[in-house]
Design an enzyme around this catalytic site. Sequence first.
Site, PDB file in Angstrom:
ATOM      1  N   ARG A   1     -16.454   9.931  -1.631  1.00 20.02           N
ATOM      2  CA  ARG A   1     -16.456   8.911  -2.692  1.00 20.02           C
ATOM      3  C   ARG A   1     -17.861   8.321  -2.757  1.00 20.02           C
ATOM      4  NH1 ARG A   1     -15.779   3.771  -1.292  1.00 20.02           N
ATOM      5  NH2 ARG A   1     -14.124   3.966   0.247  1.00 20.02           N
TER       6      ARG A   1
ATOM      7  N   TYR B   1     -20.033  -1.086   5.096  1.00 19.88           N
ATOM      8  CA  TYR B   1     -19.410  -0.230   6.106  1.00 19.88           C
ATOM      9  C   TYR B   1     -19.955   1.205   6.143  1.00 19.88           C
ATOM     10  CZ  TYR B   1     -16.456   0.946   2.024  1.00 19.88           C
ATOM     11  OH  TYR B   1     -16.008   1.328   0.776  1.00 19.88           O
TER      12      TYR B   1
ATOM     13  N   HIS C   1     -14.851   1.653  -3.274  1.00 21.00           N
ATOM     14  CA  HIS C   1     -13.408   1.944  -3.317  1.00 21.00           C
ATOM     15  C   HIS C   1     -12.832   1.497  -4.663  1.00 21.00           C
ATOM     16  CE1 HIS C   1      -9.199   2.131  -2.215  1.00 21.00           C
ATOM     17  NE2 HIS C   1      -9.090   0.871  -2.570  1.00 21.00           N
TER      18      HIS C   1
HETATM   19  C1  LIG Z   1       1.639   0.969   1.080  1.00 17.92           C
HETATM   20  C2  LIG Z   1       0.261   0.388   0.871  1.00 17.92           C
HETATM   21  N1  LIG Z   1      -0.404  -0.122   1.928  1.00 17.92           N
HETATM   22  C3  LIG Z   1      -1.637  -0.650   1.761  1.00 17.92           C
HETATM   23  C4  LIG Z   1      -2.224  -0.665   0.519  1.00 17.92           C
HETATM   24  C5  LIG Z   1      -3.620  -1.256   0.326  1.00 17.92           C
HETATM   25  N2  LIG Z   1      -4.577  -0.174   0.056  1.00 17.92           N
HETATM   26  C6  LIG Z   1      -5.035   0.056  -1.192  1.00 17.92           C
HETATM   27  S1  LIG Z   1      -6.095   1.346  -1.236  1.00 17.92           S
HETATM   28  C7  LIG Z   1      -5.961   1.625   0.413  1.00 17.92           C
HETATM   29  C8  LIG Z   1      -6.736   2.745   1.068  1.00 17.92           C
HETATM   30  C9  LIG Z   1      -6.328   4.109   0.583  1.00 17.92           C
HETATM   31  O1  LIG Z   1      -7.189   5.089   1.093  1.00 17.92           O
HETATM   32  P1  LIG Z   1      -6.988   6.618   0.809  1.00 17.92           P
HETATM   33  O2  LIG Z   1      -5.551   6.981   0.962  1.00 17.92           O
HETATM   34  O3  LIG Z   1      -7.965   7.357   1.651  1.00 17.92           O
HETATM   35  O4  LIG Z   1      -7.319   6.784  -0.733  1.00 17.92           O
HETATM   36  P2  LIG Z   1      -8.681   6.572  -1.530  1.00 17.92           P
HETATM   37  O5  LIG Z   1      -8.612   5.188  -2.118  1.00 17.92           O
HETATM   38  O6  LIG Z   1      -9.813   6.737  -0.585  1.00 17.92           O
HETATM   39  O7  LIG Z   1      -8.687   7.598  -2.604  1.00 17.92           O
HETATM   40  C10 LIG Z   1      -5.100   0.692   0.992  1.00 17.92           C
HETATM   41  C11 LIG Z   1      -4.782   0.658   2.437  1.00 17.92           C
HETATM   42  C12 LIG Z   1      -1.479  -0.159  -0.570  1.00 17.92           C
HETATM   43  N3  LIG Z   1      -1.974  -0.150  -1.814  1.00 17.92           N
HETATM   44  N4  LIG Z   1      -0.247   0.377  -0.361  1.00 17.92           N
END
Ligand SMILES: Cc1ncc(C[n+]2csc(CCOP(=O)(O)OP(=O)(O)O)c2C)c(N)n1
Length: 381
Positions: free
Chosen positions: A273, A286, A277
């Site tokens: 990415r 970070y 985020h």
């Molecule tokens: C069940 C749940 N737990 C926590 C969150 C908060 N949250 C939003 S994005 C994220 C990280 C996701 O990372 P990843 O799966 O690697 O996807 P990326 O955003 O990097 O594409 C988190 C923990 C959420 N949206 N849903």
Amino acid sequence: MSLTTPDTYMADDPAGDFPIVQLLTPEGERVSHPEFAYDGDDESIRELYRDLVLMRRVDFEAHALQRHGEIGLWPPAQGQEAAQIGSGRALRKQDFAFPTYREHGVALCRGVEPGKLVGLFRGTELGGWDPNEHGIALYSIVIGAQTLHATGYAMGLTLDGAVGHNDPDRDAAVIAYFGDGATSQGSVNEAFDWAAVFNAPVVFFCQNNQYAISASTDRQTRGPIAQRAGGFGFRGMRVDGNDVLACHAVTKAALQKARDGEGPTLIEAYTYRMGAHTTSDDPTRYRETAEVETWKLKDPIERVKRYLQVQGTPQEFFDALDAEAEVLGKNLREACKALPEPDLEALFSMVYVDGETPELLEQKAAYVAFRDGLETEGTPA
Ligand SMILES: Cc1ncc(C[n+]2csc(CCOP(=O)(O)OP(=O)(O)O)c2C)c(N)n1
């Protein structure tokens, strides 16, 4: 580290001993792989390139709209274009995709209008498009939840007799998109287990973009994500997620396997990415600038451009595409600003497929009375 050979490409990755499929190097050279090959001609690569460029333009434009206060939030996808376009273009009309919230390229491949993509983030839509019309579910903000939906839908396809006929118009498959962080969710591992046990026609497509917000992949898992599939009893493979040809070839094969009734596959698209985020995140807190700079050299769009230029694609092609992207950007800005204000009354009729229950009708009437009261009396003190 050489950027060219698949073996050394992953040399800086602790899980680098898991083989990666690459068909187009960062320098734009085609390389062969013993199992997978891109089966299109240069004209089809120009079409993929067009998709990549237009997806990036939509992403940049939406980002700018957020900066201008037109939408509340945006999850940028820069760097992940090849993973999304390569896999998205491997889908057939009758297949169904279950995205997270960053799959703008996949949505565009499924024919979703760019203006529809921003409605959720402008707060004017609950989702933004008709999933049945486009063969793609609405964005899931709940991490990993859609992998269960995808597995259930895939099991339904089997029960409906929609797999295993060697019929390209009838056999269907499902693809579920999620990130590296999502693999820590129980739901994702449950989806893997059910898909394996029921031989569900589903492809799990993990975009390992190296971070779950600020948590790097090694804080989520100590083994290659692709290898996890083996523990559930199906195949996992790792693909260069910045290589659109490899992403297309690998996904196409996995989808066909699913349509043939041969069960699930996990694809780990190893990518990065490039941006934040979401627009409310500050990645400089970070990760090191040097890391981002290294990945700029692996840009998914530049390598296709280099390849096409060496093949003799005329400059007019690139100029016409730039002009097309300009028009797309302008249309998206206008479409976003023209999105109608939501009618909250309509929410009550969107809860159940079969219409409103007496309880919902009661709640709707209470809301309408409240709203109309506000309109005539003004906002209560
Ligand atoms: C069940 C749940 N737990 C926590 C969150 C908060 N949250 C939003 S994005 C994220 C990280 C996701 O990372 P990843 O799966 O690697 O996807 P990326 O955003 O990097 O594409 C988190 C923990 C959420 N949206 N849903």
